[in-house]
Design a protein around this motif. Sequence first.
Motif, short mmCIF file in Angstrom:
data_model
loop_
_atom_site.label_atom_id
_atom_site.label_comp_id
_atom_site.label_asym_id
_atom_site.label_seq_id
_atom_site.Cartn_x
_atom_site.Cartn_y
_atom_site.Cartn_z
N ALA A 147 0.83 -1.21 0.00
CA ALA A 147 0.00 0.00 0.00
C ALA A 147 0.87 1.26 0.00
N HIS A 148 1.94 1.26 0.80
CA HIS A 148 2.88 2.37 0.86
C HIS A 148 4.24 1.82 0.43
N PRO A 149 4.88 2.40 -0.58
CA PRO A 149 6.07 1.79 -1.18
C PRO A 149 7.21 1.59 -0.19
N SER A 150 7.99 0.55 -0.42
CA SER A 150 9.18 0.32 0.40
C SER A 150 10.13 1.50 0.26
N ALA A 151 10.76 1.87 1.36
CA ALA A 151 11.62 3.06 1.36
C ALA A 151 12.61 2.97 2.52
N THR A 152 13.56 3.88 2.51
CA THR A 152 14.44 4.09 3.66
C THR A 152 14.21 5.51 4.17
N TYR A 153 14.65 5.78 5.39
CA TYR A 153 14.50 7.12 5.94
C TYR A 153 15.33 8.13 5.14
N ALA A 154 16.51 7.69 4.67
CA ALA A 154 17.35 8.58 3.86
C ALA A 154 16.64 8.97 2.57
N GLN A 155 15.91 8.02 1.99
CA GLN A 155 15.17 8.33 0.76
C GLN A 155 14.06 9.35 1.03
N LEU A 156 13.37 9.23 2.16
CA LEU A 156 12.34 10.22 2.50
C LEU A 156 12.95 11.62 2.58
#
Length: 382
Positions: A147-156
Motif C-alpha cells: 500500500a505504501h512503497p518500500s523506502a528508507t528514511y534517507a530516501q524520504l
Amino acid sequence: MPKAAASTKCKTEPQPKFPSSLPTWADDTELVGLVFELEPTTSTSLYSQYTIGLHAWFLDQVRQLNPELSAYLHDGESEKPFNISALSGQLLASGRQLQLEAKQIYRWHVNALSPRVLQFLKQWLTELPQILDLRDAPLQIKQVSIAHPSATYAQLLQLSPEKPSNVNFSFVSPTSFRRKGHHFPLPVPVNLFHSYLRRWNDFSGMPIEPEPFLDWIDEGVIIHQHHLESMKVAAGKRGSVTGFTGVMSCGLSKPALANSEFTQLFYALARLAPYCGTGHKTTFGLGQTRLDWVEPEVSSPIQVLTNLLGERIDELTALFTAQRKRTGGDRTDKIASTWATILARREMGESLQVISQDLEMPYATVKTYVKLARRMLRTLTL
C-alpha cells in the motif's frame, strides 16, 4: 499399470497455493505499508472493539516466529515500530454490534517502521496462514499487496520537492494527542510534527534535536484549510479517547523556507506520516493518515456505534472516579477506567469472555468488576 497410475494422479486435487504472489522489497528497506484483502467465510457479527483482536492476532503471529521481537513489541520503547488499521469495507451496524458480510472484501493495513519488523514480515509472508482468526469472525486472507512503497528514511529525506508546496493530511481514522494529561483532538502543527519526529528519532538513525525544529514548526507552518470532525471513541484496552477525523492542508511561510535543513525535514516527516500514523494508539487502529485530500464521509452507522461506546465509557469513568474519590478509594483513575470499559462493553452486548481476553485479565476478575460497577451505578442513580 502405468495408465492406472496416471489416472489416479489426475484425480488428485492440487493443493491450493497461497499466496499466489508475494510483495517483495530490497534488503535495505526500512519502511513499508502492506494491505491485506480479507473475506469472511460466512456473514457474522463482530464486536465494536475488534481492533484489539486484530492487534492481538498480529502480535501472536510475531510471537510464533520471533519471540524476541514479540517481547520487544510488547514491552519495548514507547514508540512502536509498527501500526495497524481497522477494517475498511462494507461494515454494517447490527444492533449494538457490527456485521461482516460473506463474499465481501475488507482491507486491513499493517505498516512497518524498522528493519527488525521488515525482516519478520518477509519471513511471515512466506508462512502466512490462510485464515485471520478474529475470535468468532474468521477472515480468509485472499491477497497481500504493498500500500505504501518500500523506502528508507534517507530516501524520504532526499525527496524534497523542487518548489515549496502545500501538504495535505487526511486523518482517515480517529486521531488524538496527549497534552498535559488529557486528550487533545486538534492537528496543531507542533503536535502533528512532534508525533512524526518521535518516530523519526527512534528509528531513522538520524536523530534531530526536537526543540529548535518544533519552534521552527510553530513559527513557520501555516494551516490553509481544514475540514475536521471530533468524536469520542473506545481505543486500546481501557478507556476512551477524544479524537478527530478529516482533512487539513498546510504549508510553510516565506521566512521558514530560509531554513533549508528544516524545510527538508518538514517534507520528509510529512512523507513518513502514512507509514507511522499520527498521534497515539496507532497500534490499535487510531491515527491512520494519508497524504491526499480525502473528504470525510458523513457519519456512518459504524461511526455512530463507535462514538456511542466511547461516550458511554467516558460517562461511566467520570461517575466512578467521582464516587471513589468521595469514598477514599485508591488507584482511582485506573480502576474507574477499567470498570467503565468493562461495563460499557457489556452493555453493548459483548461477552465477559471476550472482554477478559481483550483486557488480558482473569475471567473471574472481569466478572467481579462488572458486578461492582453495576452496584456502584445503582447506588449513584438511587
